[in-house]
Design a protein around this motif. Structure first.
Motif, short mmCIF file in Angstrom:
data_model
loop_
_atom_site.label_atom_id
_atom_site.label_comp_id
_atom_site.label_asym_id
_atom_site.label_seq_id
_atom_site.Cartn_x
_atom_site.Cartn_y
_atom_site.Cartn_z
N HIS A 82 0.84 -1.20 0.00
CA HIS A 82 0.00 0.00 0.00
C HIS A 82 0.87 1.25 0.00
N PHE A 83 1.94 1.22 0.80
CA PHE A 83 2.86 2.36 0.87
C PHE A 83 3.60 2.52 -0.47
N GLU A 84 4.02 1.40 -1.04
CA GLU A 84 4.74 1.45 -2.31
C GLU A 84 3.88 2.08 -3.41
N LYS A 85 2.57 1.80 -3.40
CA LYS A 85 1.66 2.36 -4.41
C LYS A 85 1.28 3.81 -4.10
N SER A 86 1.66 4.31 -2.92
CA SER A 86 1.27 5.66 -2.50
C SER A 86 2.43 6.65 -2.53
N ILE A 87 3.55 6.27 -3.13
CA ILE A 87 4.68 7.20 -3.23
C ILE A 87 4.23 8.45 -3.99
N GLY A 88 4.59 9.60 -3.45
CA GLY A 88 4.19 10.87 -4.04
C GLY A 88 2.94 11.47 -3.40
N GLU A 89 2.28 10.72 -2.53
CA GLU A 89 1.06 11.20 -1.89
C GLU A 89 1.36 11.66 -0.46
N LEU A 90 0.44 12.44 0.09
CA LEU A 90 0.53 12.86 1.48
C LEU A 90 0.04 11.74 2.38
N VAL A 91 0.79 11.47 3.44
CA VAL A 91 0.42 10.42 4.37
C VAL A 91 0.47 10.92 5.81
N SER A 92 -0.36 10.31 6.63
CA SER A 92 -0.38 10.59 8.06
C SER A 92 -0.09 9.26 8.74
N ILE A 93 0.91 9.24 9.64
CA ILE A 93 1.36 8.00 10.25
C ILE A 93 1.44 8.15 11.76
N SER A 94 0.91 7.16 12.47
CA SER A 94 1.08 7.05 13.92
C SER A 94 1.95 5.82 14.17
N THR A 95 2.92 5.96 15.06
CA THR A 95 3.82 4.85 15.33
C THR A 95 3.40 4.12 16.62
N ILE A 96 4.00 2.99 16.82
CA ILE A 96 3.75 2.20 18.03
C ILE A 96 4.11 3.01 19.27
N SER A 97 5.13 3.86 19.17
CA SER A 97 5.56 4.70 20.30
C SER A 97 4.73 5.98 20.43
N LYS A 98 3.59 6.03 19.72
CA LYS A 98 2.62 7.13 19.79
C LYS A 98 3.08 8.43 19.16
#
Length: 139
Positions: A82-98
């Motif tokens: 999913h990430f590979e197909k989304s290169i060039g797009e805006l993303v919002s990510i939350s990590t395990i460490s919050k």
């Protein structure tokens, strides 16, 4: 059942599937994409193919509803592809460490994601991601 092959039969790309519980109903959702966009006719065609197969190879032992849907502009990212197909797009990510990060996804290599934002480049390991999605800034 090979969802990728069944989607390809009607000119669609399989993105993801999920089984959810909403308002006491079980819903089996199949998300698809297509260059130029997914139409209601595309969803109906795939649903017509999947329904009889799912009657035999049910994803769940209880009653459920099938929904075939476009991924949409803002979509959940849960698999490395999913990430590979989304290169060039805006993303919002939350990590395990919050920790939370937003930015343009500029690369994905060997499980390492690189985001670019106003603060510079940020590198994140795919295995450290708890939740992620694409987003669009509407003007």
């Amino acid at each position: 059942m090979n969802l990728e092959a069944l989607c390809a039969e009607v000119g669609l790309d399989f993105y993801d599937d999920e089984l959810v519980n909403e308002n006491g109903r079980k819903i089996y959702r199949v998300y698809v994409s297509k260059q130029g966009g997914v139409s209601l006719d595309d969803c109906a065609k795939l649903s017509e193919i999947l329904s009889p197969i799912l009657d035999i190879e049910s994803p769940v032992s209880t009653e459920y509803s099938l929904e075939v849907s476009s991924t949409g502009l803002e979509r959940k990212l849960s698999k490395l592809k999913h990430f590979e197909k989304s290169i060039g797009e805006l993303v919002s990510i939350s990590t395990i460490s919050k920790e939370k990060f937003q930015g343009k996804l500029v690369s994905v290599k060997d499980g390492l994601l690189t985001l670019q934002n106003g603060e510079g480049k940020i590198e994140l390991n795919f295995n450290d991601i708890k939740k992620a999605k694409t987003f669009v800034i509407w003007d």
